[in-house]
Design a protein around this motif. Structure first.
Motif, PDB file in Angstrom:
ATOM      1  N   VAL A   1       6.797  18.264 -15.750  1.00  0.00           N
ATOM      2  CA  VAL A   1       7.628  18.805 -14.665  1.00  0.00           C
ATOM      3  C   VAL A   1       8.881  17.951 -14.480  1.00  0.00           C
ATOM      4  CG1 VAL A   1       7.729  19.254 -12.185  1.00  0.00           C
ATOM      5  CG2 VAL A   1       5.692  19.889 -13.487  1.00  0.00           C
ATOM      6  N   VAL A   2       8.728  16.632 -14.573  1.00  0.00           N
ATOM      7  CA  VAL A   2       9.883  15.745 -14.454  1.00  0.00           C
ATOM      8  C   VAL A   2      10.878  16.025 -15.583  1.00  0.00           C
ATOM      9  CG1 VAL A   2      10.654  13.351 -14.651  1.00  0.00           C
ATOM     10  CG2 VAL A   2       8.699  13.906 -13.219  1.00  0.00           C
ATOM     11  N   GLY A   3      10.370  16.221 -16.792  1.00  0.00           N
ATOM     12  CA  GLY A   3      11.245  16.545 -17.909  1.00  0.00           C
ATOM     13  C   GLY A   3      12.017  17.839 -17.670  1.00  0.00           C
ATOM     14  N   ILE A   4      11.326  18.838 -17.144  1.00  0.00           N
ATOM     15  CA  ILE A   4      11.981  20.113 -16.832  1.00  0.00           C
ATOM     16  C   ILE A   4      13.072  19.920 -15.782  1.00  0.00           C
ATOM     17  CG2 ILE A   4      11.624  22.381 -15.757  1.00  0.00           C
ATOM     18  CD1 ILE A   4       8.841  22.412 -17.075  1.00  0.00           C
TER      19      ILE A   4
ATOM     20  N   VAL B   1      15.401   9.126 -21.908  1.00  0.00           N
ATOM     21  CA  VAL B   1      15.065   8.765 -20.528  1.00  0.00           C
ATOM     22  C   VAL B   1      13.769   9.449 -20.096  1.00  0.00           C
ATOM     23  CG1 VAL B   1      15.794   9.003 -18.119  1.00  0.00           C
ATOM     24  CG2 VAL B   1      17.427   8.255 -19.848  1.00  0.00           C
ATOM     25  N   ALA B   2      13.580  10.705 -20.493  1.00  0.00           N
ATOM     26  CA  ALA B   2      12.341  11.423 -20.147  1.00  0.00           C
ATOM     27  C   ALA B   2      11.135  10.723 -20.769  1.00  0.00           C
ATOM     28  CB  ALA B   2      12.425  12.864 -20.631  1.00  0.00           C
TER      29      ALA B   2
ATOM     30  N   ALA C   1       6.732  14.689 -21.406  1.00  0.00           N
ATOM     31  CA  ALA C   1       8.025  14.586 -20.729  1.00  0.00           C
ATOM     32  C   ALA C   1       9.135  15.104 -21.639  1.00  0.00           C
ATOM     33  CB  ALA C   1       8.296  13.135 -20.334  1.00  0.00           C
ATOM     34  N   VAL C   2       9.038  14.789 -22.931  1.00  0.00           N
ATOM     35  CA  VAL C   2      10.004  15.293 -23.912  1.00  0.00           C
ATOM     36  C   VAL C   2       9.883  16.812 -24.039  1.00  0.00           C
ATOM     37  CG1 VAL C   2      10.632  15.281 -26.365  1.00  0.00           C
ATOM     38  CG2 VAL C   2      10.109  13.134 -25.196  1.00  0.00           C
TER      39      VAL C   2
END
Length: 253
Positions: free
Chosen positions: A72-75, A107-108, A160-161
């Motif tokens: 979700v953070v990656g998105i 960064v992700a 994350a990627v």
């Protein structure tokens, strides 16, 4: 490139959402550890005792549940650019769009590693005193507990990627997040129980992640940790390449 990495890192660390997602990942990991230890030995639970290597690895694998938050953070890292139209100044300042995506991917992955380290440390912090109180020793190396925690880091960082790739392909933040969670919680488990296509299941992202950590999940046991790692890495590279390609070819929203 260094300036791009600094800018992307600043975006992550200066908003509350990233920290909130970390707290959510920690809560989910802790819940998994507590639930497995507390339910072990309860009547009707046929799991192996806490001293068994398989049980200790399964508990350590609870940290990998943080991948739900890292994806979700990656998105969010990429879709926020499209949602608030900051993609325009971003790509005007750095017209080489591929470099922007590479910076976001790096960064992700770093954020995923941090999530993994924190959740693995929390898992160990819960396991160690609880096991000691019950007179059970933890085979950190002999039972492969540390190796499982290292696998957790790989899984969380890779997802994350994957989140960056999903965000580039979908662009709409809400649709991308809901779509990713529906796939992981609903579609992928359904594939595992449909006879016609269930042979594909071990090669899907969630199943590959389970194979890496050794967590029990359907037909994921058809792959060993190395095979699962290669499959998940392949998915990560596929989404990363797709995100890079689509960003270069599409118009800036």
């Amino acid at each position: 490139m260094i300036n791009l990495l600094r800018a992307e890192w600043r975006k992550v660390t200066t908003i509350k959402l990233g920290w909130g997602m970390l707290l959510g990942a920690m809560a989910l990991a802790a819940l998994g550890v507590v639930a497995q230890i507390a339910s072990n030995g309860v009547r009707g639970n046929f799991a192996l005792p806490l001293s068994a290597a398989a049980t200790q690895r399964a508990i350590a694998a609870s940290a990998s549940s943080a991948y739900l938050f890292s994806v979700v953070v990656g998105i969010i890292l990429i879709t926020t650019e499209f949602r608030h139209f900051t993609s325009r100044p971003t790509f005007l300042i750095e017209p080489r769009r591929g470099l922007v995506i590479v910076a976001k991917l790096i960064v992700a992955a770093l954020v995923g590693i941090i999530y993994g380290i924190v959740c693995a440390a929390l898992t160990a912090a819960i396991m160690a005193p609880w096991f000691a109180a019950m007179g059970v020793s933890i085979g950190w190396t002999d039972n492969g507990v540390l190796l499982t925690m290292l696998s957790d880091l790989i899984v969380i960082a890779t997802f994350a990627v994957v989140g960056i790739g999903v965000g580039v392909l979908v662009r709409n933040q809400i649709a991308a997040i809901i779509g990713a969670l529906v796939y992981l919680f609903v579609l992928e488990p359904l594939i595992d129980i449909i006879p016609v296509i269930q042979n594909v299941y071990p090669y899907l992202p969630g199943a590959a992640a389970a194979a890496i950590t050794g967590a029990s999940r359907g037909n994921a046991s058809h792959l060993d940790a190395v095979q699962g790692g290669l499959v998940l890495l392949g998915w990560g590279l596929l989404f990363a390449a797709g995100g890079w390609l689509f960003t270069i070819r599409r118009d800036i929203p």
